[in-house]
Write an enzyme that holds these catalytic residues in place. Structure first.
Site, PDB file in Angstrom:
ATOM      1  CG  HIS A 237      -6.426  -1.865   9.182  1.00  0.00           C
ATOM      2  ND1 HIS A 237      -6.742  -1.412   9.557  1.00  0.00           N
ATOM      3  CD2 HIS A 237      -4.988  -2.022   8.849  1.00  0.00           C
ATOM      4  CE1 HIS A 237      -5.654  -0.847   9.855  1.00  0.00           C
ATOM      5  NE2 HIS A 237      -3.945  -0.663   9.019  1.00  0.00           N
TER       6      HIS A 237
ATOM      7  CG  ASP B 117      -9.501  -1.756  11.976  1.00  0.00           C
ATOM      8  OD1 ASP B 117      -8.159  -2.294  12.093  1.00  0.00           O
ATOM      9  OD2 ASP B 117      -9.614  -0.773  11.504  1.00  0.00           O
TER      10      ASP B 117
ATOM     11  CD  GLU C 273      -8.371   1.782   7.605  1.00  0.00           C
ATOM     12  OE1 GLU C 273      -8.727   0.478   8.736  1.00  0.00           O
ATOM     13  OE2 GLU C 273      -8.378   3.026   7.808  1.00  0.00           O
TER      14      GLU C 273
ATOM     15  CG  ASP D  49      -0.088  -0.271   2.461  1.00  0.00           C
ATOM     16  OD1 ASP D  49       1.102  -0.640   2.803  1.00  0.00           O
ATOM     17  OD2 ASP D  49      -1.225  -1.084   3.480  1.00  0.00           O
TER      18      ASP D  49
HETATM   19  C1  GLP Z   1      -0.946   0.543   9.025  1.00  0.00           C
HETATM   20  C2  GLP Z   1      -0.263  -0.676   7.420  1.00  0.00           C
HETATM   21  C3  GLP Z   1      -1.124  -1.801   7.852  1.00  0.00           C
HETATM   22  C4  GLP Z   1      -0.456  -2.414   9.556  1.00  0.00           C
HETATM   23  C5  GLP Z   1      -1.185  -1.858   9.843  1.00  0.00           C
HETATM   24  C6  GLP Z   1      -0.632  -2.770  11.304  1.00  0.00           C
HETATM   25  O1  GLP Z   1      -1.626   1.080   8.816  1.00  0.00           O
HETATM   26  N1  GLP Z   1      -0.867  -0.065   6.077  1.00  0.00           N
HETATM   27  O2  GLP Z   1       0.058  -3.107   6.459  1.00  0.00           O
HETATM   28  O3  GLP Z   1      -0.182  -3.943   9.341  1.00  0.00           O
HETATM   29  O4  GLP Z   1      -1.472  -1.032  10.052  1.00  0.00           O
HETATM   30  O5  GLP Z   1       0.600  -1.828  11.545  1.00  0.00           O
HETATM   31  P1  GLP Z   1       1.816  -2.156  12.661  1.00  0.00           P
HETATM   32  O6  GLP Z   1       2.460  -3.046  12.333  1.00  0.00           O
HETATM   33  O7  GLP Z   1       2.606  -0.508  12.806  1.00  0.00           O
HETATM   34  O8  GLP Z   1       1.165  -2.449  13.816  1.00  0.00           O
END
Ligand code: GLP
Length: 261
Positions: free
Chosen positions: A139, A137, A144, A68
């Site tokens: 995702h 959440d 989302e 992304d």
């Molecule tokens: C982000 C990214 C995801 C990631 C998730 C969790 O917004 N776009 O690819 O897996 O949220 O983030 P983190 O690993 O910092 O907890």
């Protein structure tokens, strides 16, 4: 789905690194799907450490696709996911920047950006191994809650919660972009192997919902249940909400050697 409850974040990082290295050793031209965020960092740091120590494989033939990208940051901004992955992983592994693809958020090209990214993944032969974190959440990437389970790469609007979660990388939450380009859940499902890493108590509910809850767009991570080869590596805190945690650990402890990386 293989769920692996481990004790520490370091163990999660080491086993994830073992898995990625095993693929690159057997397929030096592997196509890696890379996630940003905090969750994969221990794995990435371990890969870089081993590469610098001379014990890792060569990554010169590898290609990578990011999950992304933010829309609205200038090209080269340090918080773009493209710059982030160069900084945290691919430059240190010696992967040429031209071999790292990411959704292109150039304003003039946005309408066709999703389809072009899907085509680029197809043209590369698909993703062999997709690294994933999971949001608090549930995702995946920037899909989302409510995202279609069959979705492809497209523009999405972040929830207030995700923008607040990611504000730590910016001076204020107002600077966190509202829009992103993200691989869809259907795109992610086409990768041949999904490697999910999660750690910390803040992920326990999302992990339990994704692994043991109902298949639902309300928990995008639940699409993991549809994939033929998904591996979920968890530290103790992230595994705390799993009803079948002891069984998953028993399965891992008795896993045949030929199935281990
Ligand atoms: C982000 C990214 C995801 C990631 C998730 C969790 O917004 N776009 O690819 O897996 O949220 O983030 P983190 O690993 O910092 O907890």
């Amino acid at each position: 789905m293989e769920v692996v409850p481990l004790a520490t974040v370091a163990e999660v990082g080491a086993l994830a690194a073992d898995t990625i290295e095993a693929l690159v050793r057997s397929h030096p031209e592997a196509v890696l799907g890379l996630a940003t965020g905090s969750s994969p960092l221990p794995a990435y740091q371990e890969l870089v450490r081993r590469h610098r120590a001379g014990t890792g494989p060569s990554y010169a033939g590898v290609r990578a696709f990011l999950l992304d990208e933010y829309v609205g940051l200038p090209a080269g901004h340090p918080q773009t996911y493209r710059e982030t992955i160069f900084r945290e992983l691919t430059d240190a592994l010696g992967v040429d920047r031209d071999r790292v693809a990411s959704p292109d958020p150039s304003p003039d090209l946005l309408p066709g950006a999703g389809e072009r990214y899907e085509e680029a993944i197809r043209a590369a032969g698909g993703v062999d191994l997709q690294v994933l974190g999971i949001g608090g959440d549930g995702h995946l990437a920037f899909n989302e809650p409510g995202s279609s389970l069959g979705s492809v790469t497209r523009l999405k609007t972040l929830t207030a919660q995700t923008r607040a979660d990611n504000a730590r990388f910016f001076d204020s939450v107002d600077e966190v972009p509202r829009h992103v380009l993200t691989q869809g859940l259907g795109t992610i499902l086409r990768a041949r192997h999904l490697l999910v890493v999660a750690s910390g108590a803040g992920k326990a509910d999302a992990v339990a919902a994704a692994v043991e809850g109902p298949l639902s767009a309300s928990c995008p991570g639940s699409v993991l249940q549809l994939h033929p080869h998904a591996t979920v590596l968890l530290d103790e805190a992230a595994a705390a909400g799993l009803a079948r945690r002891d069984y998953y650990r028993e399965v891992f402890d008795h896993k045949p050697d030929w199935q281990r990386p």
